[in-house]
Design an enzyme around this catalytic site. Structure first.
Site, PDB file in Angstrom:
ATOM      1  N   ASN A 153      -6.947   5.007   9.586  1.00  0.00           N
ATOM      2  CA  ASN A 153      -6.483   3.776  10.223  1.00  0.00           C
ATOM      3  C   ASN A 153      -6.497   3.843  11.747  1.00  0.00           C
ATOM      4  O   ASN A 153      -6.544   2.814  12.408  1.00  0.00           O
ATOM      5  CB  ASN A 153      -5.082   3.418   9.726  1.00  0.00           C
ATOM      6  CG  ASN A 153      -4.138   4.601   9.725  1.00  0.00           C
ATOM      7  OD1 ASN A 153      -4.395   5.623   9.079  1.00  0.00           O
ATOM      8  ND2 ASN A 153      -3.060   4.489  10.455  1.00  0.00           N
ATOM      9  N   SER A 173      -4.115  -2.390  -0.151  1.00  0.00           N
ATOM     10  CA  SER A 173      -3.048  -3.275   0.323  1.00  0.00           C
ATOM     11  C   SER A 173      -3.619  -4.629   0.731  1.00  0.00           C
ATOM     12  O   SER A 173      -4.694  -4.701   1.332  1.00  0.00           O
ATOM     13  CB  SER A 173      -2.359  -2.617   1.516  1.00  0.00           C
ATOM     14  OG  SER A 173      -1.469  -3.534   2.131  1.00  0.00           O
ATOM     15  N   GLY A 174      -2.877  -5.685   0.427  1.00  0.00           N
ATOM     16  CA  GLY A 174      -3.351  -7.041   0.696  1.00  0.00           C
ATOM     17  C   GLY A 174      -3.501  -7.387   2.162  1.00  0.00           C
ATOM     18  O   GLY A 174      -4.514  -7.957   2.577  1.00  0.00           O
ATOM     19  N   HIS A 175      -2.481  -7.037   2.972  1.00  0.00           N
ATOM     20  CA  HIS A 175      -2.457  -7.600   4.323  1.00  0.00           C
ATOM     21  C   HIS A 175      -3.456  -6.979   5.293  1.00  0.00           C
ATOM     22  O   HIS A 175      -3.581  -7.423   6.428  1.00  0.00           O
ATOM     23  CB  HIS A 175      -1.036  -7.563   4.901  1.00  0.00           C
ATOM     24  CG  HIS A 175      -0.550  -6.228   5.330  1.00  0.00           C
ATOM     25  ND1 HIS A 175      -0.483  -5.877   6.660  1.00  0.00           N
ATOM     26  CD2 HIS A 175      -0.084  -5.175   4.638  1.00  0.00           C
ATOM     27  CE1 HIS A 175       0.025  -4.654   6.742  1.00  0.00           C
ATOM     28  NE2 HIS A 175       0.278  -4.203   5.532  1.00  0.00           N
ATOM     29  N   GLN A 214      -7.570   1.090   4.279  1.00  0.00           N
ATOM     30  CA  GLN A 214      -8.436   0.619   5.365  1.00  0.00           C
ATOM     31  C   GLN A 214      -9.882   0.407   4.914  1.00  0.00           C
ATOM     32  O   GLN A 214     -10.666  -0.215   5.622  1.00  0.00           O
ATOM     33  CB  GLN A 214      -8.424   1.604   6.543  1.00  0.00           C
ATOM     34  CG  GLN A 214      -7.105   1.688   7.273  1.00  0.00           C
ATOM     35  CD  GLN A 214      -6.789   0.445   8.107  1.00  0.00           C
ATOM     36  OE1 GLN A 214      -7.677  -0.324   8.492  1.00  0.00           O
ATOM     37  NE2 GLN A 214      -5.513   0.215   8.381  1.00  0.00           N
ATOM     38  N   GLY A 249       0.828  -1.192   0.000  1.00  0.00           N
ATOM     39  CA  GLY A 249       0.000   0.000   0.000  1.00  0.00           C
ATOM     40  C   GLY A 249       0.871   1.253   0.000  1.00  0.00           C
ATOM     41  O   GLY A 249       0.574   2.242  -0.665  1.00  0.00           O
ATOM     42  N   THR A 250       1.958   1.193   0.740  1.00  0.00           N
ATOM     43  CA  THR A 250       2.894   2.324   0.808  1.00  0.00           C
ATOM     44  C   THR A 250       3.438   2.654  -0.580  1.00  0.00           C
ATOM     45  O   THR A 250       3.501   3.824  -0.974  1.00  0.00           O
ATOM     46  CB  THR A 250       4.054   1.986   1.765  1.00  0.00           C
ATOM     47  OG1 THR A 250       3.505   1.708   3.063  1.00  0.00           O
ATOM     48  CG2 THR A 250       5.051   3.124   1.866  1.00  0.00           C
ATOM     49  N   CYS A 309       5.263   5.500  21.093  1.00  0.00           N
ATOM     50  CA  CYS A 309       6.441   5.384  21.958  1.00  0.00           C
ATOM     51  C   CYS A 309       7.312   4.192  21.582  1.00  0.00           C
ATOM     52  O   CYS A 309       8.525   4.263  21.621  1.00  0.00           O
ATOM     53  CB  CYS A 309       6.026   5.211  23.410  1.00  0.00           C
ATOM     54  SG  CYS A 309       5.084   6.593  24.022  1.00  0.00           S
TER      55      CYS A 309
HETATM   56  C1  LIG Z   1      -1.400  -0.090   6.377  1.00  0.00           C
HETATM   57  C2  LIG Z   1      -1.701   1.193   5.685  1.00  0.00           C
HETATM   58  C3  LIG Z   1      -0.891   1.664   4.634  1.00  0.00           C
HETATM   59  C4  LIG Z   1       0.360   0.953   4.211  1.00  0.00           C
HETATM   60  O1  LIG Z   1       0.129  -0.267   3.562  1.00  0.00           O
HETATM   61  P1  LIG Z   1       1.333  -1.330   3.529  1.00  0.00           P
HETATM   62  O2  LIG Z   1       0.861  -2.378   2.576  1.00  0.00           O
HETATM   63  O3  LIG Z   1       1.523  -1.815   4.920  1.00  0.00           O
HETATM   64  O4  LIG Z   1       2.525  -0.616   3.007  1.00  0.00           O
HETATM   65  C5  LIG Z   1      -1.244   2.844   4.025  1.00  0.00           C
HETATM   66  N1  LIG Z   1      -2.322   3.526   4.408  1.00  0.00           N
HETATM   67  C6  LIG Z   1      -3.138   3.113   5.389  1.00  0.00           C
HETATM   68  C7  LIG Z   1      -4.337   3.914   5.751  1.00  0.00           C
HETATM   69  C8  LIG Z   1      -2.843   1.936   6.071  1.00  0.00           C
HETATM   70  O5  LIG Z   1      -3.635   1.537   7.065  1.00  0.00           O
END
Ligand SMILES: *Cc1c(COP(=O)(O)O)cnc(C)c1O
Length: 389
Positions: free
Chosen positions: A152, A200-202, A180, A72-73, A326
């Site tokens: 998120n 994003s998949g995970h 999300q 997703g990044t 933190c």
């Molecule tokens: C987790 C997340 C990402 C990043 O996705 P990754 O696949 O972990 O790089 C980007 N935006 C939001 C809102 C997320 O929750």
């Protein structure tokens, strides 16, 4: 045996068994490189195209508008940097919001160091980006607007269609980080006027390390990962075939189940929120009550540190997340909680519980059983806490 309860589904999710089963052949006999010519390669290629179709269908896009990425990044980085770069001759102004994920915020900060001007829209006390604020911020030289679909941390769902309309009538490209939202909220990119969307998949039952970017046909964007001719020459690198297949199965399953799962999660979410409100004094629920992701609970507890709360929950086998960072060596509380107006000390006492597919009502009951005692013990140790109040 101690039963662990996972309440951090916004951080990541377990790979669904249907997803794992669909991926398995591509680690074994179907391991071919999709760019090769023989049978196992052609099969891999065919499955990628089938996956593209499934992802496209789930968000109302055409298959040629879906590009698979490594996360997703990466999708967020590509959308914003790629569109900024390709459109900089028309202007150098970008708009985003103060509550974005770091994948968007840090990308915008990078562009600021490289000659772009970025406006960070504020949010109201519920975490909503007011369309009026976007209208005020639009300029003739605005080229990209990037606003997240759902947050998120506090789960707030944004008025995306309205925000996209304002962006389009100002002649800019509209990107949304929907990591999300996909699989939890109905999305139709055409009906909502979205030009680019990251997923994003995970976060929805597929593995880590695979994502996708929807890019509407005709959107001017530079290539981001240079390499071979994969993804129609727009994203180089041998395809993560198994990951892509897994992503598509997860997206497809989620869109079939979306309505039932939404109701189920909302019930668990609301039971958690109501239980916490009833059992624990001096708290505050963060985010909008209705315009909220079905699985998101975010609560601040006065007089305690979120980090200690997490450690105590962990000892009871409950895995959650706090509103401060933190653990990552950063003492500042969450930028999102500060943006909705929480004072530092309250933001520090925040807890995020994100309910997901594998959670049941008994998980919720277990949390409601142990949380009040933990909060009370931590408060009893706090010099700021006065039980007379
Ligand atoms: C987790 C997340 C990402 C990043 O996705 P990754 O696949 O972990 O790089 C980007 N935006 C939001 C809102 C997320 O929750």
């Amino acid at each position: 045996m101690k039963q662990n309860i996972y309440f951090d589904n916004a951080a990541t999710t377990a790979v669904r068994k249907e997803v794992f089963a669909a991926m398995k052949p591509f680690f074994e006999r179907e391991f071919g490189n999709p760019s090769s010519v023989y049978e196992i390669a052609r099969n891999a290629k065919r499955h990628i195209e089938d996956a593209r179709l499934k992802v496209a269908k789930a968000i109302g896009a055409e298959p040629e508008e879906i590009y698979f990425t490594g996360s997703g990044t990466e999708a967020d980085n590509w959308a914003i940097k790629g569109a900024a770069d390709a459109n900089k001759n028309r202007g150098r102004h970008i708009i985003t919001s103060v509550i974005e994920h770091h994948a968007v915020l840090h990308t915008c900060e990078y562009l600021e160091k490289n000659g772009f001007d970025v406006t960070y829209l504020p949010v109201n006390e519920h975490g909503i980006i007011e369309p009026e604020e976007l209208k005020k911020a639009m300029r003739p030289e605005t080229i990209v607007v990037s606003l997240m679909f759902a947050n998120n941390e506090i789960g707030t769902i944004q008025p995306i269609k309205e925000l996209a309309e304002i962006t389009k009538s100002g002649g800019a490209i509209f990107h949304t980080d929907a990591v999300q939202a996909v699989g939890h909220v109905e999305i139709d990119v055409k009906e909502m006027n979205i030009d680019m969307l990251a997923l994003s998949g995970h976060k929805l039952g597929a593995p880590k390390g695979v994502g996708a970017l929807y890019i509407k046909k005709g959107t001017k964007i530079e290539q981001f990962i240079h390499g071979g001719g994969q993804e129609r020459r727009k994203r180089g690198g041998t395809e993560n075939v198994a990951g892509i297949v897994g992503l598509a199965v997860a997206v497809e399953l989620a869109s079939v189940e979306i309505e039932d799962e939404r109701k189920r999660l909302e019930f668990l979410r609301d039971k958690l929120i109501k239980g916490i409100e009833e059992k624990i004094p001096h708290i505050r629920v963060n985010g909008h009550r209705e315009k909220r992701l079905p699985g998101n609970v975010n609560v601040s507890f006065e007089f305690i540190e979120g980090e200690s709360l997490l450690l105590h929950l962990d000892m009871s086998g409950i895995f959650a997340s706090s509103g401060s960072a933190c653990t990552s060596g950063d003492l500042d509380p969450s930028h999102v909680l500060l943006a909705i107006g929480l004072p530092h000390e309250i933001a520090h006492g925040s807890l995020r519980l994100t309910v997901g597919r594998d959670n049941t009502e008994s998980d919720v009951d277990k949390v409601l059983e142990v949380l009040p005692g933990i909060v009370q013990r931590l408060r009893d140790m706090s010099p700021l806490y006065n039980p007379e109040n």
